[in-house]
Design an enzyme around this catalytic site. Structure first.
Site, PDB file in Angstrom:
ATOM      1  N   GLU A   1       0.835  -1.200   0.000  1.00  0.00           N
ATOM      2  CA  GLU A   1       0.000   0.000   0.000  1.00  0.00           C
ATOM      3  C   GLU A   1       0.872   1.253   0.000  1.00  0.00           C
ATOM      4  OE1 GLU A   1      -4.105   0.182   1.825  1.00  0.00           O
ATOM      5  OE2 GLU A   1      -3.000   1.413   3.266  1.00  0.00           O
TER       6      GLU A   1
ATOM      7  N   HIS B   1       5.700 -26.604   3.610  1.00  0.00           N
ATOM      8  CA  HIS B   1       4.808 -27.633   3.066  1.00  0.00           C
ATOM      9  C   HIS B   1       3.792 -27.038   2.095  1.00  0.00           C
ATOM     10  CE1 HIS B   1       6.325 -30.704   5.854  1.00  0.00           C
ATOM     11  NE2 HIS B   1       6.389 -29.714   6.731  1.00  0.00           N
TER      12      HIS B   1
ATOM     13  N   LYS C   1     -13.955   1.644  -3.833  1.00  0.00           N
ATOM     14  CA  LYS C   1     -14.975   1.805  -2.802  1.00  0.00           C
ATOM     15  C   LYS C   1     -16.089   2.732  -3.263  1.00  0.00           C
ATOM     16  CE  LYS C   1     -12.097   2.998   0.526  1.00  0.00           C
ATOM     17  NZ  LYS C   1     -11.557   3.306   1.880  1.00  0.00           N
TER      18      LYS C   1
END
EC number: 5.3.1.9
Length: 549
Positions: A362, A393, A517
């Site tokens: 960001e 893993h 947004k």
């Protein structure tokens, strides 16, 4: 490479020299570099307080650092550091200073900016937070029906969630006993799933909500806060004093907190010079302080302040944030490596990769310079990661034998399970910690050296060979404590700033977060049946399918 063109003639001398050095280094393998220099670790390891930084497994030589520092000087890094700590408006697109470092100043420090004693303001708010923390931890904060608060739910998103969550998890062994049971929870997702699960497990009579939002206008946070308010009203009735007993808030928007219904004595303040992803040091850190107590929280601030002072004053070749930042520039812009993995070898730091993803991407995920021009070079790499033993893993196969070059930060505490509370199982737990340390060291060794770390590698089939030459840094903490975590996170903050200076970008705004947004507001109206303006075919088709049920 650093620029989007083959001809380097128009570049500065320092960049030309650095790239020429990169050409000479590109054919060298870390296994050969280590074999030729028995003192490499000593030459390329630095310390600051509780942290040790080992960059000997990076694909660099000592002279590489000299070329990198020439670039830093040319980009006036010293001047930018002075501007940052001088309270200048280094967040130029918003006309603001970036003074998260002021949140960590010790009591008695002087910090005058535009005639305002910033340090005094910070400590006044910390004192307000301390009063609330002490009251809750002493079992003296009661709900509307007289029950002692035993559960605190932090409602926030982004920096108001990731930082406090990360630090609360990391410092789980530093939690101090409270007068009555106290559990701290986090809810951030706008779909309400986290909050709904929490509300099934807690009692309305003994739950306190913390609304954490710098602007107090973030829809994710306010939606969860409204759900919490209506839940309380259904469970307890809309009785007098309900909000006063069950809500506190942290924001820079005092009027909005009051309008929402948060009592003045339950409000804690922020300033516009505190970016969300840099705010855990402020009253946004209330959940941290509730978990570890205010003494622990002040120790956290002290560790970060120690790193601030180091960043300001240490010579660049000894300066951990400068070294980490410039090595990152080398990897991104000279070696062309565009992925960076965060690999803590301690389960308490499981949220650290998520936190650093926001801090780095960001901040430096930008493609426009401070002057508004399109950048001609790569900026922030893709940052990702997981707890090292789990990652082994999951995605280490790609690191060891895939086609992508990836840089890594290995992070581990040297000591654990020394506290009295672990004595009952100390030998077994110490053995497990040693197992994690061994895996961390082994993985970074194999990534760097490849087949040279193995015995009889030449006789192995191709699918069992390791190319190595994957660069990494190792950060060793003395122990995982508030002080060491404060220093570690401040180190990454300053590393991000160093790289922003070299890339000529503003790390303190985040305009790329905003437009999606805003478009969502129109899309929400569509989902609720309103007639809206034109949209694309895909969105229209998906909305239609959703509404059909």
């Amino acid at each position: 490479m650093i620029v989007d063109m083959q001809d380097r003639a128009g570049m500065s001398q320092s960049w030309q020299a650095l790239l020429a050095h990169g050409d000479a280094m590109c054919g060298k393998h870390l296994a050969d570099i280590f074999a030729a220099d028995s003192r490499r670790f000593k030459r390329l390891t630095r310390e600051c307080g509780p942290l040790v930084l080992d960059i000997s497994k990076q694909r660099i030589e000592e002279q590489t650092l000299g070329y990198l520092m020439d670039v830093a000087r040319e980009q006036r890094l010293d001047s930018w550091i002075a501007r940052l700590f001088g309270g200048e408006r280094v967040n130029d697109s918003e006309g603001r200073a970036a003074m998260h470092w002021a949140l960590r100043l010790p009591v008695g420090a002087e910090c005058d900016v535009d005639g305002v004693d910033v340090a005094a303001q910070v400590h006044a708010e910390l004192d307000r937070m301390e009063a609330i923390v002490n009251q809750i931890r002493a079992g003296q904060w009661r709900g509307a029906t007289g029950e002692v608060v035993t559960d605190v739910i932090n409602i926030g998103v982004g920096g108001s969630d990731l930082g406090p969550l990360m630090m609360t998890e990391a410092l789980t062994d530093s939690r101090k006993q409270t007068a009555s049971p106290l559990r701290v929870h986090f809810a951030s997702t706008m779909d309400g799933s986290q909050l709904s699960q929490l509300l099934r497990r807690v009692s309305a009579h003994s739950t306190l909500f913390v609304i954490s939002s710098k602007s107090f206008s973030t829809i994710d946070t306010l939606s969860n806060a409204e759900t919490a308010r209506h839940w309380l009203q259904r469970e307890l009735g809309n009785r007098e004093g309900l909000l006063d007993c069950h809500f506190v808030a942290v924001s820079s928007a005092v009027a909005k907190m009051t309008e929402w219904g948060v009592a003045e004595q339950n409000q804690m303040k922020l300033w516009d010079w505190v970016g969300g992803r840099y705010s855990l040091w402020s009253t946004i850190g209330l959940p941290i302080a509730l978990s570890i107590g205010m003494d622990g929280f002040r120790e956290l601030l002290a560790g970060a302040h120690e790193m601030d002072e180091h960043f300001k004053s240490a010579p660049w070749l000894e300066n951990l944030p400068v070294l980490m930042g410039m090595v990152g520039v080398w990897n991104t812009n000279v070696l062309g490596i565009n992925a960076h993995a965060i690999l803590p070898y301690d389960g308490r730091m499981k949220e650290l990769p998520n936190y650093l993803e926001q801090l780095e991407m960001e901040s430096n995920g930008k493609s426009v310079t401070r002057s508004g021009e399109k950048v001609q070079w790569a900026t922030c790499p893709i940052v990702w990661g997981n707890v090292g033993p789990n990652a082994q893993h999951a995605f280490y196969q790609l690191l060891h034998q895939g086609t992508e070059a990836v840089t890594c930060d290995f992070i581990m505490p040297a000591r654990r399970y020394l506290e009295k509370r672990h004595n009952a199982a100390a030998p077994e737990l110490v053995a497990q910690h040693e197992l994690a340390l061994a895996n961390c060291l082994a993985q970074s060794r194999l990534l760097a050296l490849g087949d040279a770390a193995l015995v009889d590698a030449e006789s192995m089939p191709a699918e069992k060979r390791y190319r190595g030459n994957q660069p990494s840094s190792t950060l060793l903490l003395d122990e995982l404590t508030p002080r060491s975590m404060g220093a570690l996170i401040a180190l990454y903050e300053h590393k991000v700033f160093v790289q922003s200076v070299i890339w000529d970008i503003n790390p303190f705004d985040q305009w790329g977060v905003e437009m999606g947004k805003k478009i969502a507001v129109d899309t929400l109206a569509r989902l609720r049946g309103a007639e809206c303006g034109a949209t694309d075919g895909s969105t229209a088709g998906l909305v239609e399918r959703i509404l059909r049920g």
